[in-house]
Design an enzyme around this catalytic site. Sequence first.
Site, PDB file in Angstrom:
ATOM      1  N   SER A 102       0.805  -1.453  -0.065  1.00  0.00           N
ATOM      2  CA  SER A 102       0.077   0.009   0.013  1.00  0.00           C
ATOM      3  C   SER A 102       0.773   1.252   0.212  1.00  0.00           C
ATOM      4  O   SER A 102       2.348   1.082   0.251  1.00  0.00           O
ATOM      5  CB  SER A 102      -0.765  -0.048   1.292  1.00  0.00           C
ATOM      6  N   SER A 160       1.495   3.612   1.815  1.00  0.00           N
ATOM      7  CA  SER A 160       2.401   4.279   3.124  1.00  0.00           C
ATOM      8  C   SER A 160       3.366   3.390   3.061  1.00  0.00           C
ATOM      9  O   SER A 160       4.474   3.933   3.517  1.00  0.00           O
ATOM     10  CB  SER A 160       1.391   4.147   4.336  1.00  0.00           C
ATOM     11  N   THR A 206      -5.967  -0.428   2.240  1.00  0.00           N
ATOM     12  CA  THR A 206      -5.408  -1.526   3.003  1.00  0.00           C
ATOM     13  C   THR A 206      -6.373  -2.862   3.169  1.00  0.00           C
ATOM     14  O   THR A 206      -7.114  -2.416   4.183  1.00  0.00           O
ATOM     15  CB  THR A 206      -4.618  -0.953   4.368  1.00  0.00           C
ATOM     16  N   HIS A 261      37.543 -43.579  31.697  1.00  0.00           N
ATOM     17  CA  HIS A 261      38.222 -44.924  31.878  1.00  0.00           C
ATOM     18  C   HIS A 261      38.490 -45.813  30.615  1.00  0.00           C
ATOM     19  O   HIS A 261      38.997 -46.774  30.471  1.00  0.00           O
ATOM     20  CB  HIS A 261      37.447 -45.876  33.059  1.00  0.00           C
ATOM     21  N   ASP A 316      34.078 -39.626  35.768  1.00  0.00           N
ATOM     22  CA  ASP A 316      34.581 -40.691  34.857  1.00  0.00           C
ATOM     23  C   ASP A 316      34.208 -40.149  33.154  1.00  0.00           C
ATOM     24  O   ASP A 316      33.390 -40.337  32.613  1.00  0.00           O
ATOM     25  CB  ASP A 316      33.846 -41.918  34.892  1.00  0.00           C
ATOM     26  N   SER A 357      30.304 -48.543  27.348  1.00  0.00           N
ATOM     27  CA  SER A 357      31.133 -47.261  27.988  1.00  0.00           C
ATOM     28  C   SER A 357      31.186 -46.107  27.375  1.00  0.00           C
ATOM     29  O   SER A 357      31.519 -46.045  26.335  1.00  0.00           O
ATOM     30  CB  SER A 357      32.570 -47.868  28.482  1.00  0.00           C
TER      31      SER A 357
END
Length: 743
Positions: free
Chosen positions: A261, A263, A336, A505, A553, A678
Amino acid sequence: MQQRSCAACRMILLLLVSHIAMSVAAPAVQCDLSKVAITGGNYTVSEDGNKVEYRCPKGKYPFPAATRECQLNGQWTNQKQKAVCKDVECPKPRIQNGEYIPQENKYFVGDVLNFQCWGGFTLMGSENRTCLENGKWSGKTSICDDQEGYCPDPGIPSGATKVGSIYRIDDRVIYECMSGLKMFGSKERICQENKKWSGTEPSCRQWYTYDTPQEVAKEFGSSISETIESSDPDRVDVIDIRSVKIKTGGLMNIFIILDASKSVGPKNFNTAKNIAETFIEKVSSFDFTPRYSVLTYASKTKTIITLSDEENVEPEEVIRKIKDFSYKEHEDKQGTNTRLALHEVYQQLSLFQLRNKDVFLNTSNVILLMTDGKHNMGGDPVVEVKRIKEFLDIKKDNNREDNLDIYVFGLGDEVSLEELNDIASKKDSQKHVFKMESIDDLKKAFDDIIDETDAFEMCGISKYHSNEVQEKYPWIAKVIITRPEQVENCKGSIITKNFILTAAHCFHIDDPAHYVTVQMGGLSRKVKDIYRHPKYAPDSKKNKNVPKSFDFDLALVELDRKIDFSTTVRPLCLPCTSGTSWALKLRDKAVSCRDHETLLLSSELVKAMFISEERKDDFIQMDVLIKQGQKRLNCLEDAKKVKDFENVADIRDAVTDNFLCTGGIDPVVDPQTCKGDSGGPLIIQHNKRYIQVGVISWGTVVSCQGFKRKTPVPSASRDFHAEIVHSMDWIEKVVKNELIYLK
Ligand SMILES: *[C@@H]1O[C@H](CO)[C@@H](O)[C@H](O)[C@H]1NC(C)=O
Ligand SMILES: *[C@@H]1O[C@H](CO)[C@@H](O)[C@H](O)[C@H]1NC(C)=O
Ligand SMILES: *[C@@H]1O[C@H](CO)[C@@H](O)[C@H](O)[C@H]1NC(C)=O
């Protein structure tokens, strides 16, 4: 964990809506410019000399209004009142069952409030809040909750009053803003069966309160990423087979609607196009391709690309078409017509439904609406929103709310906060409506969204429906230590592009880095360095008769060169990092490490999993329960039965608080870990994200043979995992700025 109903198929409607184009005939009279000066600030005059816009320094706002217009009588609006830049105020907070200091009549920028609750009430939200330059308080609404309600106390946002203090199912609370303040969010909220309040927390704003680009980047960015992340790429393939028409993007559509628009003007329109392009690029950096529709509107609507266009799944093509579209193509820019733009969305959806009956209802919709004004023709846009909702079969209680997200961005002073708020979606802990000072701020926000998600690399994601184990568990690494005398196999987790987290470990104290290889998602890497947790000291408890202590660990393995993330190689989430805040939907600045811990690990039995290699290179998920509080005591009892610990006086010397415990047969039989497990991660799944909370360390019973687990699991079988939350300071020291840490 339950999946959201058809998260796969989301349709994003991105509306960049507009402005009000006031088509008021220019008055013949000129107003006197000497009457408009503002104390402490500046103003600009429109080209025709009929409008004045005020600017004040940060922390001030123009009084009595942001603009003046020249009226037919030759007077400026509010001409009698001298313009002055006043100090920004933050609305006065209210708190039930607690208090805050200092008590003043008014609060200004920089003021800090300290909140405290009466005995028996726990403080939720922020303890301290600072009044910010844009008239908002920092942090979250401070709430004193006795946790007796079915739903949590929803609190009173600053500047609001609340009616209703009983929080059982179906109870409601009603909010009002104090005079002069405008509400964003839900006026009424209802306590729902899922223990959440319907709608979204309201906020009461001064007319001069703007959202900053940082706030928008964070709040919109988190919400939209969530929408995209939770869509399931695999589902798309299924649909592919059924209907050739629906290609990769078949299940998500993005509508972009640009305001054209009067603006807006050509410069801002180009910025809006730019924002749309940025957004499309950002979305295409995720792991899937949506379908786009792009339209612009003023009095009428024009489509750049529609839902039925074949090329709408090609981001480059969509961007090219947006670039080619000129502002001039809207010959009538006076109006708008927001409703007409939304109606176009509705019509495209109707057509989409006719052609794609099978997937239509499984498609979610997100609407972004950017406007610098209010509608001035075509009628109330909210009517069209209701129609779209009905068409998508979204009702109060049918859990289809996920299928529509409407975001609204208001730009500048001409917007109607009520209109923006009425159009926007209202969902728990997500913001859908924003008001920004200018389109340049919005551009900044969108640029930031990209930077942020790039930095986070989205941890803890998996294609869990995939048949490829490497896509299912893309964050699992194999850590192989090849010593002259023997080969040792451990697991690890990918936490950044350069680091793997595993168990200390796994390594001998003198293992050089070149003994170690890391394999993940089809990649293999040599290792630059091994970092053991400085407190890991196997011999340190010998004086307490613990032959080998596994306390701390943890080890980090630095790869010789960085890995590129892909669908088979991705990082896992670690607690107390910013990426995990995103995954847990806790993105407020005030979120702490503690909040992560509380959310993840606060019950006595916590659902978790580890990933085990049952056959070579075939990973499977093992569900276990982390035992805490009273439930953990049995873990200690079982640990006492370990032969190595028979002379240990206090078992807590062997099993310190730095271990998480799984295993046992109560309340259900947990599978046990085996030797090769592990170093692998102990993971909590939250929604569809995976967060590591421990590293597999040791167990009370060794009964696996090779990859084979022994059944039945011995009742005294317990597994202990090195806990991560309290070792994050060490990880931070080693990994440095590859992760973003919380306090
Ligand atoms: C749509 O979603 C429903 C419910 O989640 C599911 O049962 C159905 O199979 C889905 N349809 C398609 C075509 O994906
Ligand atoms: C007012 O305008 C001058 C010159 O354009 C500028 O240097 C100054 O920073 C402005 N002051 C404010 C408060 O905007
Ligand atoms: C809040 O402010 C008080 C007083 O300045 C301070 O002692 C406290 O640590 C602050 N709390 C937080 C969470 O920052």
